[in-house]
Every structure is written in C-alpha cells, then in structure tokens.
Design a protein around this motif. Structure first.
Motif, PDB file in Angstrom:
ATOM      1  N   ARG A  43       0.842  -1.206   0.000  1.00 43.07           N
ATOM      2  CA  ARG A  43       0.000   0.000   0.000  1.00 43.07           C
ATOM      3  C   ARG A  43       0.873   1.251   0.000  1.00 43.07           C
ATOM      4  NH1 ARG A  43      -1.863   3.884   3.023  1.00 43.07           N
ATOM      5  NH2 ARG A  43      -0.763   3.256   4.893  1.00 43.07           N
ATOM      6  N   LEU A  44       1.881   1.268   0.851  1.00 43.92           N
ATOM      7  CA  LEU A  44       2.756   2.437   0.943  1.00 43.92           C
ATOM      8  C   LEU A  44       3.599   2.625  -0.318  1.00 43.92           C
ATOM      9  CD1 LEU A  44       3.955   2.070   4.647  1.00 43.92           C
ATOM     10  CD2 LEU A  44       2.362   3.780   3.738  1.00 43.92           C
ATOM     11  N   ALA A  45       4.185   1.543  -0.810  1.00 41.72           N
ATOM     12  CA  ALA A  45       5.093   1.641  -1.952  1.00 41.72           C
ATOM     13  C   ALA A  45       4.356   1.835  -3.272  1.00 41.72           C
ATOM     14  CB  ALA A  45       5.970   0.386  -2.031  1.00 41.72           C
ATOM     15  N   ASP A  46       3.327   1.048  -3.512  1.00 45.87           N
ATOM     16  CA  ASP A  46       2.691   1.053  -4.823  1.00 45.87           C
ATOM     17  C   ASP A  46       1.470   1.959  -4.917  1.00 45.87           C
ATOM     18  OD1 ASP A  46       4.635  -0.729  -5.632  1.00 45.87           O
ATOM     19  OD2 ASP A  46       3.397  -2.483  -5.223  1.00 45.87           O
ATOM     20  N   LEU A  47       0.666   2.028  -3.880  1.00 49.37           N
ATOM     21  CA  LEU A  47      -0.522   2.877  -3.934  1.00 49.37           C
ATOM     22  C   LEU A  47      -0.182   4.330  -3.601  1.00 49.37           C
ATOM     23  CD1 LEU A  47      -3.559   2.883  -4.455  1.00 49.37           C
ATOM     24  CD2 LEU A  47      -3.898   2.513  -2.017  1.00 49.37           C
ATOM     25  N   GLU A  48       0.567   4.539  -2.522  1.00 50.87           N
ATOM     26  CA  GLU A  48       0.956   5.902  -2.155  1.00 50.87           C
ATOM     27  C   GLU A  48       2.200   6.375  -2.896  1.00 50.87           C
ATOM     28  OE1 GLU A  48       0.984   7.152   1.878  1.00 50.87           O
ATOM     29  OE2 GLU A  48      -0.842   6.060   2.384  1.00 50.87           O
ATOM     30  N   LEU A  50       5.401   5.835  -2.226  1.00 51.10           N
ATOM     31  CA  LEU A  50       6.505   6.261  -1.363  1.00 51.10           C
ATOM     32  C   LEU A  50       7.789   5.528  -1.728  1.00 51.10           C
ATOM     33  CD1 LEU A  50       4.823   6.269   2.167  1.00 51.10           C
ATOM     34  CD2 LEU A  50       5.017   8.147   0.541  1.00 51.10           C
ATOM     35  N   TYR A  51       8.923   6.203  -1.521  1.00 50.65           N
ATOM     36  CA  TYR A  51      10.205   5.541  -1.645  1.00 50.65           C
ATOM     37  C   TYR A  51      10.372   4.611  -0.450  1.00 50.65           C
ATOM     38  CZ  TYR A  51      11.424   8.784  -5.346  1.00 50.65           C
ATOM     39  OH  TYR A  51      11.440   9.483  -6.525  1.00 50.65           O
ATOM     40  N   GLN A  52      11.253   3.632  -0.589  1.00 51.12           N
ATOM     41  CA  GLN A  52      11.419   2.640   0.469  1.00 51.12           C
ATOM     42  C   GLN A  52      11.818   3.262   1.800  1.00 51.12           C
ATOM     43  OE1 GLN A  52      13.878  -0.649  -0.689  1.00 51.12           O
ATOM     44  NE2 GLN A  52      12.406  -1.362  -2.206  1.00 51.12           N
TER      45      GLN A  52
END
Length: 121
Positions: A43-48, A50-52
């Motif tokens: 969710r954080l990486a692909d939907l939002e 965000l960088y790792q």
C-alpha cells in the motif's frame, strides 16, 4: 538462531481480506497468505508511491527490511494473479497505528490526528 521479528506499524486492517478468481469456488482454489505487514508495505510503496526509506519510517522498520517485505508481497500477489489462486490477507507481527493521516490537497502537507477526534478542516 534467527532474530525475532520486530513489530511493524500498520495503518489498519484491510477492508477485504480475501480475493479470488471469479466463478471458481474457493474450495477448488489454492490459497496464498499475504501478511498484514506485506499488505501495508505494498500500500505504501505502490498505492501511495513512497520511496522505500519513507515507507520504512512509517512502518518503524529498516529500509532493507521494507524492501524484503515489498518483494515478498509482490511475488505472492503476482503468483495469485498469474496462476489463478486465492489471496488471503492475515497474520504477521503488526502494531495498529492509533492515528489517521491527512493530506492537504492544495499544499500537499501531511499530518496525523488521533482516531476519534473528527475530521480536520
């Protein structure tokens, strides 16, 4: 002996915990388990987007750990989609975050407020 898993912070439980191909009874499908922390990392990486580094900070883990979690999750999701398997989201060493995050549409400022305090202006 392996190190014990540290608790990963997640925003909340997913709305749906089971996904399967349409028209095939669940009893006939092999199920792949995606942990709640893997779900949150995707969710954080692909939907939002965000960088790792930022995703790792939000989950309270190291950047390499975040990368391993995302890689594992993407592999499981791809296997379910490509091979027509069911995907169940459950389990994992997680800690639910007690705050909601908001994003200002005009200036892109992000902030968190505790649950139960209402929606900010």
């Amino acid at each position: 002996m392996a190190r014990p898993l540290c608790c990963r912070r997640v925003r909340g439980e997913p709305r749906s915990t089971f996904f399967k191909p349409r028209g095939i009874p669940l009893a006939e499908l092999e199920t792949i388990v995606l942990t709640v922390d893997e779900f949150e990392a995707v969710r954080l990486a692909d939907l939002e987007g965000l960088y790792q580094e930022e995703g790792a900070q939000r989950m309270g883990i190291s950047r390499p750990t975040f990368g391993r979690i995302v890689e594992s999750a993407r592999k499981k999701i791809a296997e379910a989609l490509v091979n027509g398997k069911a995907l169940e989201i459950r389990g994992g060493e997680v800690e639910m975050v007690n705050e909601r995050e908001f994003l200002c549409g005009s200036c892109q400022h992000r902030w968190q407020v505790p649950y139960g305090t209402g929606r900010p202006d």
